[in-house]
Motif scaffolding. Structure first.
Motif, PDB file in Angstrom:
ATOM      1  N   UNK A   1       0.856  -1.164   0.000  1.00  0.00           N
ATOM      2  CA  UNK A   1       0.000   0.000   0.000  1.00  0.00           C
ATOM      3  C   UNK A   1       0.892   1.214   0.000  1.00  0.00           C
ATOM      4  N   UNK A   2       0.416   2.249  -0.663  1.00  0.00           N
ATOM      5  CA  UNK A   2       1.264   3.416  -0.802  1.00  0.00           C
ATOM      6  C   UNK A   2       0.435   4.681  -0.861  1.00  0.00           C
ATOM      7  N   UNK A   3       1.055   5.741  -0.474  1.00  0.00           N
ATOM      8  CA  UNK A   3       0.486   7.068  -0.615  1.00  0.00           C
ATOM      9  C   UNK A   3       1.673   7.981  -0.825  1.00  0.00           C
ATOM     10  N   UNK A   4       1.447   9.263  -0.823  1.00  0.00           N
ATOM     11  CA  UNK A   4       2.567  10.179  -0.953  1.00  0.00           C
ATOM     12  C   UNK A   4       3.487  10.074   0.262  1.00  0.00           C
TER      13      UNK A   4
ATOM     14  N   UNK B   1      -2.784  -8.353   7.642  1.00  0.00           N
ATOM     15  CA  UNK B   1      -3.704  -9.267   8.298  1.00  0.00           C
ATOM     16  C   UNK B   1      -3.158  -9.750   9.629  1.00  0.00           C
ATOM     17  N   UNK B   2      -1.862 -10.019   9.712  1.00  0.00           N
ATOM     18  CA  UNK B   2      -1.326 -10.569  10.952  1.00  0.00           C
ATOM     19  C   UNK B   2      -0.705  -9.516  11.872  1.00  0.00           C
ATOM     20  N   UNK B   3      -0.618  -8.277  11.401  1.00  0.00           N
ATOM     21  CA  UNK B   3      -0.038  -7.238  12.250  1.00  0.00           C
ATOM     22  C   UNK B   3      -0.925  -6.961  13.450  1.00  0.00           C
ATOM     23  N   UNK B   4      -0.294  -6.722  14.588  1.00  0.00           N
ATOM     24  CA  UNK B   4      -1.046  -6.394  15.799  1.00  0.00           C
ATOM     25  C   UNK B   4      -0.580  -5.080  16.414  1.00  0.00           C
ATOM     26  N   UNK B   5       0.389  -4.410  15.771  1.00  0.00           N
ATOM     27  CA  UNK B   5       0.956  -3.198  16.351  1.00  0.00           C
ATOM     28  C   UNK B   5       0.313  -1.918  15.834  1.00  0.00           C
ATOM     29  N   UNK B   6      -0.868  -2.019  15.271  1.00  0.00           N
ATOM     30  CA  UNK B   6      -1.562  -0.844  14.776  1.00  0.00           C
ATOM     31  C   UNK B   6      -1.996   0.050  15.928  1.00  0.00           C
ATOM     32  N   UNK B   7      -1.939   1.364  15.713  1.00  0.00           N
ATOM     33  CA  UNK B   7      -2.492   2.290  16.697  1.00  0.00           C
ATOM     34  C   UNK B   7      -3.991   2.048  16.831  1.00  0.00           C
TER      35      UNK B   7
ATOM     36  N   UNK C   1      -9.345   3.893   7.356  1.00  0.00           N
ATOM     37  CA  UNK C   1      -8.323   3.634   8.368  1.00  0.00           C
ATOM     38  C   UNK C   1      -7.106   4.493   8.040  1.00  0.00           C
ATOM     39  N   UNK C   2      -6.211   4.679   8.992  1.00  0.00           N
ATOM     40  CA  UNK C   2      -5.015   5.480   8.712  1.00  0.00           C
ATOM     41  C   UNK C   2      -3.961   4.719   7.899  1.00  0.00           C
TER      42      UNK C   2
ATOM     43  N   UNK D   1     -10.535  17.143   5.959  1.00  0.00           N
ATOM     44  CA  UNK D   1      -9.757  16.464   4.918  1.00  0.00           C
ATOM     45  C   UNK D   1      -8.305  16.926   4.991  1.00  0.00           C
ATOM     46  N   UNK D   2      -8.084  18.219   5.129  1.00  0.00           N
ATOM     47  CA  UNK D   2      -6.710  18.733   5.210  1.00  0.00           C
ATOM     48  C   UNK D   2      -5.984  18.203   6.421  1.00  0.00           C
ATOM     49  N   UNK D   3      -6.674  18.068   7.555  1.00  0.00           N
ATOM     50  CA  UNK D   3      -6.057  17.501   8.751  1.00  0.00           C
ATOM     51  C   UNK D   3      -5.632  16.069   8.499  1.00  0.00           C
ATOM     52  N   UNK D   4      -6.475  15.315   7.806  1.00  0.00           N
ATOM     53  CA  UNK D   4      -6.156  13.918   7.491  1.00  0.00           C
ATOM     54  C   UNK D   4      -4.961  13.792   6.583  1.00  0.00           C
ATOM     55  N   UNK D   5      -4.824  14.703   5.634  1.00  0.00           N
ATOM     56  CA  UNK D   5      -3.705  14.677   4.692  1.00  0.00           C
ATOM     57  C   UNK D   5      -2.392  14.996   5.396  1.00  0.00           C
ATOM     58  N   UNK D   6      -2.446  15.874   6.382  1.00  0.00           N
ATOM     59  CA  UNK D   6      -1.215  16.269   7.056  1.00  0.00           C
ATOM     60  C   UNK D   6      -0.748  15.257   8.095  1.00  0.00           C
ATOM     61  N   UNK D   7      -1.552  14.229   8.392  1.00  0.00           N
ATOM     62  CA  UNK D   7      -1.145  13.205   9.380  1.00  0.00           C
ATOM     63  C   UNK D   7       0.035  12.424   8.908  1.00  0.00           C
TER      64      UNK D   7
END
Length: 144
Positions: A6-9, A18-24, A74-75, A138-144
């Motif tokens: 998965x990718x974004x800027x 699927x197996x990760x458990x360290x998500x916030x 999701x983030x 939306x802008x707050x989400x982009x700056x995360x």
């Protein structure tokens, strides 16, 4: 293969979501099950139908749509896309930037139709105020 690219800027990495458990914010069991199913469907030519997802998840088509919306929000930048093509209609994980762009354009057109409907219920200033608040989120989400 449970790896999802998965990718974004902001990020580009291969992870086993699927197996990760360290998500916030951990994925719910239903979200994980949906992601497991979708990871077998990369690219617009490899879709899985809404009906098949509903059957495999033991839920309704509306329930699948809700889970898809949750995964998209999701983030973790999970690129869940939908195709309405007669030949390849259904859900898939985007494999290319073009697939992501096309899916975003469809969602934006849906949002525009909703704003047109809302404009019949609010006066112009109320609508502008609501849209301004929405854009700031939306802008707050982009700056995360």
């Amino acid at each position: 293969m449970n790896d999802l690219l998965f990718q974004s800027d902001r990020t580009r990495e291969r992870v086993n979501l699927v197996s990760r458990t360290d998500f916030e914010q951990p994925l719910s069991p239903d979200q994980r099950r949906l992601l497991e199913l979708l990871q077998r469907h990369y690219g617009a030519e490899h879709t899985v139908t809404l009906r098949e997802l509903a059957q495999r998840l033991g839920t309704t088509p509306r329930g699948v749509k809700q889970l898809v919306s949750e995964l998209r929000n999701t983030p973790y930048c999970i690129p869940v896309c939908a195709s309405r093509s007669a030949e390849h209609g259904g859900y898939f994980l985007a494999q290319t930037h073009e697939e992501r762009r096309h899916a975003a354009e469809v969602l934006i057109r849906q949002a525009q139709a909703m704003v047109r409907s809302a404009s019949t219920l609010l006066d112009q200033q109320e609508l502008v105020d609501s849209l301004t608040r929405m854009l700031s989120v939306v802008q707050e989400g982009v700056s995360r």
